[in-house]
Design an enzyme around this catalytic site. Structure first.
Site, PDB file in Angstrom:
ATOM      1  N   GLY A 129      58.075  64.288 124.999  1.00 29.52           N
ATOM      2  CA  GLY A 129      57.820  65.169 126.126  1.00 29.52           C
ATOM      3  C   GLY A 129      57.182  66.505 125.807  1.00 29.52           C
ATOM      4  O   GLY A 129      57.049  67.346 126.701  1.00 29.52           O
ATOM      5  N   ASP A 176      55.129  49.290 130.357  1.00 27.27           N
ATOM      6  CA  ASP A 176      54.030  49.144 129.417  1.00 27.27           C
ATOM      7  C   ASP A 176      52.857  49.931 130.003  1.00 27.27           C
ATOM      8  O   ASP A 176      52.482  49.733 131.163  1.00 27.27           O
ATOM      9  CB  ASP A 176      53.666  47.661 129.284  1.00 27.27           C
ATOM     10  N   CYS A 246      47.847  60.871 116.156  1.00 26.88           N
ATOM     11  CA  CYS A 246      48.178  61.635 114.953  1.00 26.88           C
ATOM     12  C   CYS A 246      47.900  60.767 113.726  1.00 26.88           C
ATOM     13  O   CYS A 246      48.688  60.731 112.779  1.00 26.88           O
ATOM     14  CB  CYS A 246      49.622  62.115 114.985  1.00 26.88           C
TER      15      CYS A 246
END
Length: 317
Positions: A129, A176, A246
């Site tokens: 979050g 999903d 990332c």
């Protein structure tokens, strides 16, 4: 086998440690960026960074309270600061949701989403979050955020962080992410902070050296393409889709963006922030990608002293 890596040690010893722990990863990294500086920064501890949550406090007020801990400002984020502490249980501002622990590169995606109050925004892989709460503060708690994650096990931490930061406009879903492709032209902006192989997070946890496998990247690339395609279908004409990972792996980054550019009418815009990256790949490992991927932001650890990161800003005509 445990291998200690000294970031201040001899560069050949650092490279040898990578080779011993995960030879497949070592060979891949040599193709991506074989420079000595790259390998040294890959094992250099990350600077601790936080974002001030303007839903609950003014930036100047928090800065005044934390001035003894602040070591610098994140150049590309007005609310971002570097701190000289990593034990956040000692900081009341963290417990109260006035600040959020967030890696500096991770602050970039919401910054380029062109967010304004009253927008309807989809965060397709939201937990834990950090970016969702950042989106909420740029919307000034006006509008709607659909904060989705596929794993039930990750939902509690997402809800906890939304509540702690005072986010009032988030609707949490457990789907999903590809499910949202059926909602055509419904969102003003969509964030796809995609699940990835975490190659860029080695600075955060050396365990990622051992865990990385090339075979995982192929499956992740397929999933990432599907998630990004669903996001593109869901965004309104004139809307923004931001894709971020990332990882440093090109088949999860440039190849995914190239796929969308070749299979939709998406247009790509440069990330216009004061952050230094490296040239994205238009050719890698025998594959060629659209010249347009040069407009993506590719961050190697040494380029702006962050984790490895990748951001693409796509517009729907």
């Amino acid at each position: 086998m445990k291998v200690f890596i000294d970031p201040d040690g001899d560069i050949e010893e650092i490279k040898e440690a990578f080779r011993l722990i995960n030879p497949e990863l070592y060979e891949r990294l040599l193709k991506i960026d074989g420079s000595d500086e790259f390998f040294r920064y890959m094992v250099k501890p990350l600077r601790v960074s936080v974002r001030v949550n303007t839903l609950k406090a003014e930036v100047d007020e928090v800065v005044e309270n934390l001035k003894e801990l602040i070591t610098g400002r994140v150049p590309w984020c007005e609310e971002g600061f570097y701190l000289s502490i990593d034990e956040f249980s000692r900081i009341p501002e963290h417990q109260l949701g006035l600040i959020f622990s967030q890696e500096a590169a991770s602050m970039i995606p919401p910054l380029v989403m062109e967010l304004e109050p009253k927008m309807t925004v989809l965060d397709i892989a939201a937990s834990p979050g950090a970016k969702t709460t950042q989106i909420a503060q740029y919307l000034q708690n006006e509008g709607c955020i659909v904060a989705n994650d596929v794993k039930h096990s990750r939902i509690n931490i997402l809800i906890s962080n939304l509540q702690r930061c005072g986010v009032l406009i988030a609707k949490v879903t457990v789907k999903d992410g590809r499910y949202f492709g059926r909602f055509r032209n419904r969102f003003d902006a969509v964030l796809v902070d995609a699940p990835c192989s975490n190659m860029g997070m080695i600075r955060k946890n050396y365990r990622n050296i051992r865990l990385w496998k090339m075979r995982d990247c192929y499956g992740l690339s397929k999933l990432q393409k599907s998630l990004l395609m669903a996001a593109y279908k869901a965004v309104k004409p004139g809307g923004v889709v931001v894709y971020s990972t990332c990882t440093l792996e090109p088949i999860e980054n440039e190849e995914v963006v190239d796929y969308i550019l070749r299979n939709t009418d998406a247009e790509i815009e440069e990330v216009n922030l004061p952050v230094k990256g490296v040239e994205p790949f238009t050719k890698f490992d025998g594959k060629e990608y659209s010249e347009e991927v040069r407009k993506c932001l590719r961050l190697h650890p040494q380029s702006s002293d962050t984790e490895g990161f990748f951001v693409a800003k796509l517009m729907k005509p």
